[in-house]
Design a protein around this motif. Structure first.
Motif, PDB file in Angstrom:
ATOM      1  N   UNK A 197       0.823  -1.474   0.173  1.00  9.96           N
ATOM      2  CA  UNK A 197       0.037  -0.155   0.044  1.00  9.96           C
ATOM      3  C   UNK A 197       0.985   1.501  -0.027  1.00  9.96           C
ATOM      4  N   UNK A 198       0.478   2.114  -0.739  1.00 12.10           N
ATOM      5  CA  UNK A 198       1.267   3.554  -0.911  1.00 12.10           C
ATOM      6  C   UNK A 198       0.335   4.681  -0.359  1.00 12.10           C
ATOM      7  N   UNK A 199       0.788   5.798   0.215  1.00 13.79           N
ATOM      8  CA  UNK A 199       0.022   6.891   0.733  1.00 13.79           C
ATOM      9  C   UNK A 199       0.918   7.932   0.196  1.00 13.79           C
ATOM     10  N   UNK A 200       0.113   9.119  -0.201  1.00 10.98           N
ATOM     11  CA  UNK A 200       0.936  10.342  -0.260  1.00 10.98           C
ATOM     12  C   UNK A 200       1.210  10.951   0.859  1.00 10.98           C
ATOM     13  N   UNK A 201       2.508  11.615   1.148  1.00  8.93           N
ATOM     14  CA  UNK A 201       2.342  12.438   2.322  1.00  8.93           C
ATOM     15  C   UNK A 201       2.712  13.839   1.841  1.00  8.93           C
ATOM     16  N   UNK A 202       1.700  14.668   2.221  1.00  4.34           N
ATOM     17  CA  UNK A 202       1.523  16.003   2.159  1.00  4.34           C
ATOM     18  C   UNK A 202       1.926  16.733   3.335  1.00  4.34           C
ATOM     19  N   UNK A 203       2.351  17.969   3.065  1.00  6.82           N
ATOM     20  CA  UNK A 203       2.795  18.764   4.290  1.00  6.82           C
ATOM     21  C   UNK A 203       1.403  19.827   4.366  1.00  6.82           C
ATOM     22  N   UNK A 204       1.362  20.357   5.680  1.00  4.50           N
ATOM     23  CA  UNK A 204       0.324  21.323   5.839  1.00  4.50           C
ATOM     24  C   UNK A 204       0.768  22.543   4.832  1.00  4.50           C
ATOM     25  N   UNK A 205      -0.466  23.134   4.537  1.00  8.70           N
ATOM     26  CA  UNK A 205      -0.219  24.187   3.466  1.00  8.70           C
ATOM     27  C   UNK A 205      -0.312  25.379   4.343  1.00  8.70           C
TER      28      UNK A 205
END
Length: 99
Positions: free
Chosen positions: A59-67
């Motif tokens: 499983x993959x998930x994108x890691x986003x930083x807070x905007x």
């Protein structure tokens, strides 16, 4: 056997694709394509409805930083390192011969 493909079929495909191939190449391609079809048939035998289709083995998930808004450069700060500026913009050499 589901993986069998004849040299005549390969010759027909080669003709449709406008690929020149001699008898030896057609025979080799026939064997190669037969192996590919056999492998696909084997995977289809193994695949079941209980196992969902996947595009990746883990499983993959994108890691986003807070905007988070942060202060930006002012126009003067942005242009401070420019070799040339005119009317509050970067001045660059003309390259298309337009005025």
């Amino acid at each position: 056997m589901p993986g069998e493909i004849t040299t005549e079929q390969v010759a027909h495909l080669a003709q449709l694709a406008r690929i020149a191939a001699d008898e030896q190449e057609l025979a080799q391609l026939s064997q190669d394509l037969g192996k590919i079809l056999g492998a696909v048939a084997r995977v289809q035998e193994i695949a079941t409805d209980e196992v969902p289709a996947t595009s990746h083995p883990i499983p993959l998930s994108n890691v986003y930083r807070e905007d988070v808004p942060v202060p930006t450069l002012t126009q003067e700060e942005a242009l401070s390192g420019a070799p040339e500026a005119a009317e509050g913009k970067f001045a660059v050499p003309q390259i298309l011969g337009e005025e």
